[in-house]
Design a protein around this motif. Structure first.
Motif, mmCIF file in Angstrom:
data_model
loop_
_atom_site.group_PDB
_atom_site.id
_atom_site.type_symbol
_atom_site.label_atom_id
_atom_site.label_comp_id
_atom_site.label_asym_id
_atom_site.label_seq_id
_atom_site.Cartn_x
_atom_site.Cartn_y
_atom_site.Cartn_z
ATOM 1 N N ILE A 34 0.832 -1.204 0.000
ATOM 2 C CA ILE A 34 0.000 0.000 0.000
ATOM 3 C C ILE A 34 0.867 1.254 0.000
ATOM 4 O O ILE A 34 2.043 1.218 0.356
ATOM 5 C CB ILE A 34 -0.957 0.025 1.208
ATOM 6 N N ASP A 35 0.261 2.354 -0.436
ATOM 7 C CA ASP A 35 0.901 3.680 -0.385
ATOM 8 C C ASP A 35 2.276 3.683 -1.060
ATOM 9 O O ASP A 35 3.223 4.297 -0.571
ATOM 10 C CB ASP A 35 1.036 4.138 1.073
ATOM 11 N N GLN A 36 2.373 3.022 -2.193
ATOM 12 C CA GLN A 36 3.656 2.929 -2.887
ATOM 13 C C GLN A 36 3.888 4.157 -3.780
ATOM 14 O O GLN A 36 2.957 4.634 -4.434
ATOM 15 C CB GLN A 36 3.707 1.661 -3.738
ATOM 16 N N PRO A 37 5.134 4.674 -3.808
ATOM 17 C CA PRO A 37 5.414 5.843 -4.659
ATOM 18 C C PRO A 37 5.246 5.529 -6.141
ATOM 19 O O PRO A 37 4.908 6.403 -6.936
ATOM 20 C CB PRO A 37 6.871 6.188 -4.323
ATOM 21 N N ILE A 38 5.506 4.258 -6.497
ATOM 22 C CA ILE A 38 5.263 3.815 -7.875
ATOM 23 C C ILE A 38 4.592 2.444 -7.833
ATOM 24 O O ILE A 38 4.941 1.593 -7.005
ATOM 25 C CB ILE A 38 6.560 3.729 -8.716
ATOM 26 N N ALA A 39 3.608 2.236 -8.698
ATOM 27 C CA ALA A 39 2.936 0.939 -8.775
ATOM 28 C C ALA A 39 3.460 0.133 -9.957
ATOM 29 O O ALA A 39 3.500 -1.100 -9.910
ATOM 30 C CB ALA A 39 1.434 1.132 -8.893
ATOM 31 N N ILE A 61 -0.915 -4.457 -5.213
ATOM 32 C CA ILE A 61 -0.214 -3.187 -5.010
ATOM 33 C C ILE A 61 -1.151 -2.030 -5.296
ATOM 34 O O ILE A 61 -2.044 -2.124 -6.159
ATOM 35 C CB ILE A 61 1.040 -3.097 -5.912
ATOM 36 N N SER A 62 -0.985 -0.955 -4.551
ATOM 37 C CA SER A 62 -1.731 0.274 -4.838
ATOM 38 C C SER A 62 -0.824 1.469 -4.608
ATOM 39 O O SER A 62 -0.006 1.488 -3.689
ATOM 40 C CB SER A 62 -2.994 0.380 -3.968
ATOM 41 N N ALA A 63 -0.966 2.452 -5.473
ATOM 42 C CA ALA A 63 -0.136 3.657 -5.401
ATOM 43 C C ALA A 63 -0.658 4.581 -4.308
ATOM 44 O O ALA A 63 -1.840 4.570 -3.956
ATOM 45 C CB ALA A 63 -0.130 4.370 -6.740
ATOM 46 N N GLY A 64 0.247 5.378 -3.773
ATOM 47 C CA GLY A 64 -0.124 6.383 -2.785
ATOM 48 C C GLY A 64 0.686 7.631 -3.019
ATOM 49 O O GLY A 64 1.201 7.857 -4.114
ATOM 50 N N GLN A 65 0.796 8.471 -1.981
ATOM 51 C CA GLN A 65 1.599 9.679 -2.070
ATOM 52 C C GLN A 65 1.180 10.546 -3.265
ATOM 53 O O GLN A 65 1.996 11.079 -4.004
ATOM 54 C CB GLN A 65 3.089 9.319 -2.138
ATOM 55 N N ILE A 66 -0.163 10.633 -3.431
ATOM 56 C CA ILE A 66 -0.746 11.395 -4.537
ATOM 57 C C ILE A 66 -0.802 12.882 -4.169
ATOM 58 O O ILE A 66 -1.130 13.248 -3.040
ATOM 59 C CB ILE A 66 -2.177 10.895 -4.841
ATOM 60 N N ARG A 76 -8.016 7.239 -2.942
ATOM 61 C CA ARG A 76 -8.387 6.493 -1.732
ATOM 62 C C ARG A 76 -9.737 5.804 -1.910
ATOM 63 O O ARG A 76 -9.940 4.675 -1.447
ATOM 64 C CB ARG A 76 -8.417 7.454 -0.546
ATOM 65 N N LYS A 77 -10.668 6.469 -2.584
ATOM 66 C CA LYS A 77 -11.971 5.863 -2.850
ATOM 67 C C LYS A 77 -11.813 4.599 -3.700
ATOM 68 O O LYS A 77 -12.470 3.577 -3.439
ATOM 69 C CB LYS A 77 -12.876 6.872 -3.566
ATOM 70 N N LEU A 78 -10.917 4.656 -4.685
ATOM 71 C CA LEU A 78 -10.648 3.501 -5.534
ATOM 72 C C LEU A 78 -10.057 2.355 -4.716
ATOM 73 O O LEU A 78 -10.473 1.194 -4.855
ATOM 74 C CB LEU A 78 -9.694 3.899 -6.662
ATOM 75 N N ILE A 79 -9.083 2.682 -3.858
ATOM 76 C CA ILE A 79 -8.437 1.661 -3.039
ATOM 77 C C ILE A 79 -9.437 1.031 -2.066
ATOM 78 O O ILE A 79 -9.436 -0.188 -1.862
ATOM 79 C CB ILE A 79 -7.233 2.255 -2.273
ATOM 80 N N GLY A 98 2.130 -2.549 9.680
ATOM 81 C CA GLY A 98 3.263 -1.958 10.379
ATOM 82 C C GLY A 98 2.918 -0.585 10.933
ATOM 83 O O GLY A 98 3.740 0.068 11.561
ATOM 84 N N ASN A 99 1.674 -0.165 10.698
ATOM 85 C CA ASN A 99 1.236 1.155 11.169
ATOM 86 C C ASN A 99 -0.286 1.175 11.202
ATOM 87 O O ASN A 99 -0.939 1.233 10.153
ATOM 88 C CB ASN A 99 1.767 2.251 10.248
ATOM 89 N N ASP A 100 -0.864 1.108 12.397
ATOM 90 C CA ASP A 100 -2.322 1.055 12.496
ATOM 91 C C ASP A 100 -2.979 2.416 12.309
ATOM 92 O O ASP A 100 -4.205 2.530 12.404
ATOM 93 C CB ASP A 100 -2.772 0.418 13.809
ATOM 94 N N ARG A 101 -2.184 3.464 12.015
ATOM 95 C CA ARG A 101 -2.753 4.735 11.584
ATOM 96 C C ARG A 101 -3.097 4.700 10.089
ATOM 97 O O ARG A 101 -3.813 5.585 9.603
ATOM 98 C CB ARG A 101 -1.779 5.888 11.849
ATOM 99 N N ARG A 102 -2.572 3.723 9.377
ATOM 100 C CA ARG A 102 -2.851 3.623 7.945
ATOM 101 C C ARG A 102 -4.347 3.447 7.735
ATOM 102 O O ARG A 102 -4.975 2.547 8.302
ATOM 103 C CB ARG A 102 -2.112 2.443 7.319
ATOM 104 N N ILE A 103 -4.925 4.284 6.884
ATOM 105 C CA ILE A 103 -6.360 4.239 6.640
ATOM 106 C C ILE A 103 -6.769 2.940 5.943
ATOM 107 O O ILE A 103 -7.865 2.411 6.151
ATOM 108 C CB ILE A 103 -6.800 5.489 5.825
ATOM 109 N N GLU A 104 -5.854 2.384 5.125
ATOM 110 C CA GLU A 104 -6.159 1.126 4.432
ATOM 111 C C GLU A 104 -6.362 -0.013 5.430
ATOM 112 O O GLU A 104 -7.260 -0.845 5.267
ATOM 113 C CB GLU A 104 -5.039 0.755 3.452
#
Length: 365
Positions: A34-39, A61-66, A76-79, A98-104
């Motif tokens: 998740i939240d990858q700079p490149i997919a 895989i899903s891109a992030g850092q948009i 985020r709606k798509l994910i 690794g981070n429970d703050r992650r919205i995903e």
């Protein structure tokens, strides 16, 4: 067969996922980057998909850092839509993060609960906040402003963690140093993470493939008896005497017959700010390689690093190595790091003391 889903946003999360999944063979494992700079052409996605020894049945895989609020919300709606469909398909009994703050992660947990097939939320040690806590989580902004905004934007299923790993979604914590976890995590079930890395051939195979992907040689890494791991170049340039101290350290290690690896920060623009490649005893490790992937391939030796999670990870991935931390007065939570380092056996010294320290304590006949 129960299914387990790993949501990973960093190289360390991926490494932990590989370590855990490869030793829990009685379960079916899925990983989502998740939240990858490149997919497209993502090295981790490509390696995991083409690795014969992979413990994962499927890799997503899903891109992030948009950039831009509208684009970010649309992404985020798509994910969310993709995650919901995937959760309904595989029905995971455990979801790792690794981070429970992650919205995903929180949305995936919400989807399981809404489908009346609740999953256990599992936190995988990310190396820093697990032990020193996340001070910002106690701020007014985090507890009230950010918390309310997220609830209004995404839903009242959002839970604001008291620290990383501390949300009500999490029931188990995989920690490298179980007895040293932050006070706010001690109510969870704590599991020793280090055991999953011991003699794990599949993990070493994955790390070998990763370093080779970035142009390094696992044979070269296996010969290194000392590693200098450096912070971002902006810190080196900003802190008076830091660059000279590290260059002097490199020279001392050379005179003492160490085979030295120099690992620069992955986001540096200057690939060799210390000109270490001019030293015949030094091997400049391609800086894009995550430091954690190098550690399982190293022999036991000396690791010199900055005030950061780098040395925390090094301590449990290479517990027999000799670890030295260079004090950085400008580093956030410097006092907390220094105290924690003393608990796990990492010595902290100033940049000006490095050369003298090595000349007194670390020579090879």
């Amino acid at each position: 067969m129960s299914t387990e889903l790993y949501l990973c946003s960093t190289p360390l999360h991926i490494l932990n996922a590989v370590a855990i999944a490869s030793t829990r063979q009685e379960y079916e494992h899925h990983i989502w980057l998740i939240d990858q700079p490149i997919a497209d052409n993502n090295p981790y996605f490509d390696i995991l998909n083409n690795w014969d020894g992979s413990p994962f049945k499927r890799v997503n895989i899903s891109a992030g850092q948009i950039k831009g609020t509208k684009k970010k919300l649309a992404n985020r709606k798509l994910i969310f839509s993709q995650l919901k469909s995937y959760i309904e398909e595989i029905h995971p009994s455990r979801i790792y993060t690794g981070n429970d703050r992650r919205i995903e992660f929180q949305y995936a947990m919400h989807c399981c609960a809404k489908a009346k097939q609740p999953a256990s939320g599992i936190y995988m040690d990310e190396g820093t906040f697990t032990y020193v806590g996340r001070a910002a989580s106690s701020s007014f902004s985090d507890q009230y402003v950010d918390n309310l905004l997220k609830k209004l934007t995404y839903g009242f299923w959002w839970k604001n963690p008291s620290t990383i790993g501390g949300s009500k979604w999490i029931t188990e914590v995989y920690a490298a140093f179980p007895h040293l976890v932050h006070e706010k995590l001690k109510a969870k079930k704590i599991i020793s993470l280090q055991e999953y890395f011991v003699d794990n051939n599949r993990l070493e195979d994955f790390c070998g493939k990763l370093v080779e992907y970035f142009g390094a040689s696992r044979e070269n890494i296996a010969t290194l008896t000392a590693i200098i791991t450096l912070p971002h170049e902006s810190i080196i340039n900003r802190q008076s005497g830091y660059s000279k101290s590290m260059s002097d350290t490199l020279e001392i290690l050379t005179k003492d017959n160490f085979r030295i690896g120099v690992k620069y920060h992955p986001r540096n623009t200057n690939p060799d700010i210390l000109n270490a490649s001019e030293n015949s005893s030094a091997y400049v490790i391609p800086h894009k390689i995550p430091f954690e992937a190098i550690l399982p391939l190293l022999p036991n030796g000396i690791i010199i690093g900055d005030i950061s999670s780098t040395l925390i990870n090094a301590k449990w991935l290479k517990p027999k190595a000799n670890l030295v931390s260079i004090a950085n007065p400008e580093a956030p939570m410097m006092a907390e790091f220094k105290y924690f380092f003393s608990k796990i056996g990492v010595e902290t010294i100033s940049a000006n003391e490095v050369s003298d320290y090595l000349s007194k304590h670390h020579t090879i006949d």
